[in-house]
Design an enzyme around this catalytic site. Structure first.
Site, PDB file in Angstrom:
ATOM      1  N   ARG A 111      -3.880  19.000  -8.031  1.00 53.08           N
ATOM      2  CA  ARG A 111      -3.987  20.173  -6.930  1.00 53.08           C
ATOM      3  C   ARG A 111      -5.091  21.119  -7.903  1.00 53.08           C
ATOM      4  O   ARG A 111      -6.015  21.945  -7.028  1.00 53.08           O
ATOM      5  CB  ARG A 111      -2.940  20.877  -6.470  1.00 53.08           C
ATOM      6  CG  ARG A 111      -2.122  21.556  -7.679  1.00 53.08           C
ATOM      7  CD  ARG A 111      -1.094  22.586  -7.113  1.00 53.08           C
ATOM      8  NE  ARG A 111      -0.295  23.155  -8.062  1.00 53.08           N
ATOM      9  CZ  ARG A 111      -0.568  24.189  -8.838  1.00 53.08           C
ATOM     10  NH1 ARG A 111      -1.755  24.700  -8.481  1.00 53.08           N
ATOM     11  NH2 ARG A 111       0.199  24.695  -9.973  1.00 53.08           N
TER      12      ARG A 111
ATOM     13  N   ASP B  92      -7.394  23.211 -15.086  1.00 50.10           N
ATOM     14  CA  ASP B  92      -8.382  23.801 -16.445  1.00 50.10           C
ATOM     15  C   ASP B  92      -9.002  23.016 -17.044  1.00 50.10           C
ATOM     16  O   ASP B  92      -8.438  22.154 -17.896  1.00 50.10           O
ATOM     17  CB  ASP B  92      -7.272  24.645 -17.185  1.00 50.10           C
ATOM     18  CG  ASP B  92      -7.942  25.345 -18.181  1.00 50.10           C
ATOM     19  OD1 ASP B  92      -9.101  25.073 -18.458  1.00 50.10           O
ATOM     20  OD2 ASP B  92      -7.268  26.157 -19.041  1.00 50.10           O
TER      21      ASP B  92
ATOM     22  N   CYS C  92       0.793  20.467 -11.255  1.00 50.39           N
ATOM     23  CA  CYS C  92      -0.661  20.437 -11.080  1.00 50.39           C
ATOM     24  C   CYS C  92      -0.953  19.118 -10.870  1.00 50.39           C
ATOM     25  O   CYS C  92      -1.585  18.698  -9.766  1.00 50.39           O
ATOM     26  CB  CYS C  92      -1.278  21.079 -12.346  1.00 50.39           C
ATOM     27  SG  CYS C  92      -0.988  22.700 -12.610  1.00 50.39           S
TER      28      CYS C  92
ATOM     29  N   ARG D  19       0.688  -1.226   0.020  1.00 51.57           N
ATOM     30  CA  ARG D  19       0.027  -0.081   0.029  1.00 51.57           C
ATOM     31  C   ARG D  19       0.753   1.098   0.208  1.00 51.57           C
ATOM     32  O   ARG D  19       0.374   2.349   0.503  1.00 51.57           O
ATOM     33  CB  ARG D  19      -1.114   0.109   1.226  1.00 51.57           C
ATOM     34  CG  ARG D  19      -1.840  -0.981   1.313  1.00 51.57           C
ATOM     35  CD  ARG D  19      -2.837  -1.046   2.380  1.00 51.57           C
ATOM     36  NE  ARG D  19      -2.303  -1.101   3.637  1.00 51.57           N
ATOM     37  CZ  ARG D  19      -2.442  -2.300   4.398  1.00 51.57           C
ATOM     38  NH1 ARG D  19      -2.759  -3.466   3.679  1.00 51.57           N
ATOM     39  NH2 ARG D  19      -1.926  -2.371   5.588  1.00 51.57           N
ATOM     40  N   ARG D  20       2.273   1.181  -0.399  1.00 48.70           N
ATOM     41  CA  ARG D  20       3.207   2.244  -0.403  1.00 48.70           C
ATOM     42  C   ARG D  20       3.614   2.668  -1.669  1.00 48.70           C
ATOM     43  O   ARG D  20       4.814   3.138  -1.835  1.00 48.70           O
ATOM     44  CB  ARG D  20       4.230   1.892   0.484  1.00 48.70           C
ATOM     45  CG  ARG D  20       3.807   1.538   1.985  1.00 48.70           C
ATOM     46  CD  ARG D  20       4.848   1.110   2.800  1.00 48.70           C
ATOM     47  NE  ARG D  20       4.549   0.926   4.266  1.00 48.70           N
ATOM     48  CZ  ARG D  20       5.472   0.454   5.187  1.00 48.70           C
ATOM     49  NH1 ARG D  20       6.919  -0.015   4.770  1.00 48.70           N
ATOM     50  NH2 ARG D  20       4.979   0.387   6.358  1.00 48.70           N
TER      51      ARG D  20
ATOM     52  N   ILE E  36     -13.402  26.007 -14.377  1.00 46.74           N
ATOM     53  CA  ILE E  36     -13.883  26.710 -15.755  1.00 46.74           C
ATOM     54  C   ILE E  36     -13.350  28.139 -15.827  1.00 46.74           C
ATOM     55  O   ILE E  36     -14.117  28.763 -15.090  1.00 46.74           O
ATOM     56  CB  ILE E  36     -15.213  26.370 -16.118  1.00 46.74           C
ATOM     57  CG1 ILE E  36     -15.254  24.734 -16.380  1.00 46.74           C
ATOM     58  CG2 ILE E  36     -15.408  26.920 -17.805  1.00 46.74           C
ATOM     59  CD1 ILE E  36     -16.652  24.391 -16.661  1.00 46.74           C
ATOM     60  N   TYR E  37     -12.567  28.632 -16.659  1.00 43.29           N
ATOM     61  CA  TYR E  37     -11.927  30.061 -16.794  1.00 43.29           C
ATOM     62  C   TYR E  37     -13.229  30.797 -17.328  1.00 43.29           C
ATOM     63  O   TYR E  37     -14.162  30.224 -18.108  1.00 43.29           O
ATOM     64  CB  TYR E  37     -10.886  30.234 -17.500  1.00 43.29           C
ATOM     65  CG  TYR E  37      -9.551  30.039 -16.739  1.00 43.29           C
ATOM     66  CD1 TYR E  37      -9.025  30.848 -15.647  1.00 43.29           C
ATOM     67  CD2 TYR E  37      -9.083  28.662 -16.962  1.00 43.29           C
ATOM     68  CE1 TYR E  37      -8.091  30.660 -14.801  1.00 43.29           C
ATOM     69  CE2 TYR E  37      -7.570  28.546 -16.016  1.00 43.29           C
ATOM     70  CZ  TYR E  37      -7.373  29.491 -15.164  1.00 43.29           C
ATOM     71  OH  TYR E  37      -6.177  29.152 -14.243  1.00 43.29           O
TER      72      TYR E  37
END
EC number: 2.1.1.45
Length: 282
Positions: A183, A186, A157, A137-138, A225-226
């Site tokens: 993180r 777009d 990102c 699990r690592r 959404i820009y």
């Protein structure tokens, strides 16, 4: 309609209908003309793609799959942080006069770390564990290295992949699943691009470790959404959709570092009209 299309349409509608606006706030991104780039955003979007059922390329508009794979290989296989090693020019905005983007992305993938078994970089460690400790699990990577952020021309990102292996009843081979942590994204410019890239990575890792591809779970902390993309998105999600394309990867390649762009093909890919000159916030 492909599942990827339906998921994308539902996600965009949810962001537009229930998201929050950053208009009027102090934001870092801006447009080329200097205007602040505001967004409608949704926190904590989680999308699941079953790679054993279909290749998740959008058909609302075509994703340039070969270019996406080339960028993936640039980071994960060539472990480069220099845009001169990349076929496209999408990273040029963040490169210095020598082509470097600093200690970002591929740079972090080639840094060797001390493990009980010896010195390995993050990619080699993943492959080693999948082959030797598949139920660990690592098994994960992380390129958001705080001590190096000040030397990165762009903070990562998509920054972390966690691999997890399961055994499906009745299957001889193990199944490789993964979580992509991002993180910020777009949605118009990058969503399916990243989904396609990391789906291909799961296919690659599964093949070289003698496994079957399973699920890719995409976790986006800030899905946005820009403002200048809103009308484009609104038009795009009303378009006709098509069945998912077929993905082919050379079955003879068993070494992760021997894959080339010629070892990947997307067949029967029908898609809507391409959207040109999408404004990109910087």
């Amino acid at each position: 309609m492909s599942y990827a299309d339906q998921l994308f349409i539902d996600m965009c509608k949810d962001i537009l209908d229930h998201g929050t606006s950053t208009e009027g706030e102090k934001v870092r991104p801006h447009w080329a003309d200097g205007t602040p780039a505001y967004t409608i955003k949704q926190f904590g979007v989680v999308n699941r793609y079953d790679l054993s059922k279909e290749f998740p390329a959008l058909t609302l508009r075509k994703t340039y799959v070969k270019s996406a794979i080339d960028e993936l290989l640039w980071i994960w296989q060539r472990k480069s942080n220099n845009v001169k090693d990349l076929k496209s020019s999408i990273w040029d905005e963040w490169a210095d006069e020598n082509g470097s983007i600093g200690k970002a992305y591929g740079y972090q993938m080639r840094v060797k770390h001390q493990y009980p078994e010896g010195m390995m970089d993050q990619v080699d460690r993943v492959i080693y564990d999948l082959k030797n400790h598949p139920f660990s699990r690592r098994i994960m990577t992380n390129i958001y290295v705080h001590q190096d952020l000040h030397e990165m021309n762009l903070y990562p990102c998509a920054y972390s992949m966690t691999f997890n292996v399961t055994q499906k009843p009745g299957h001889d081979k193990l199944t490789l699943n993964a979580i992509l942590n991002q993180r910020s994204q777009d949605i118009l410019a990058a969503n399916n691009w990243n989904v396609v890239q990391y789906s291909v990575l799961v296919y690659m890792m599964a093949q070289v470790c003698d496994m079957e591809p399973g699920e890719l779970v995409h976790v986006i902390a800030d899905a946005h959404i820009y403002d200048r993309h809103i009308p484009i998105i609104q038009e795009m999600i009303q378009r006709k959709t098509y069945p998912a394309p077929k993905f082919w990867m050379n079955p003879d390649v068993k070494d992760f570092y021997e894959f080339t762009l010629d070892d990947f093909k997307v067949e029967d890919y029908q898609a809507g009209e391409q959207i040109k000159d999408i404004p990109i916030a910087i």
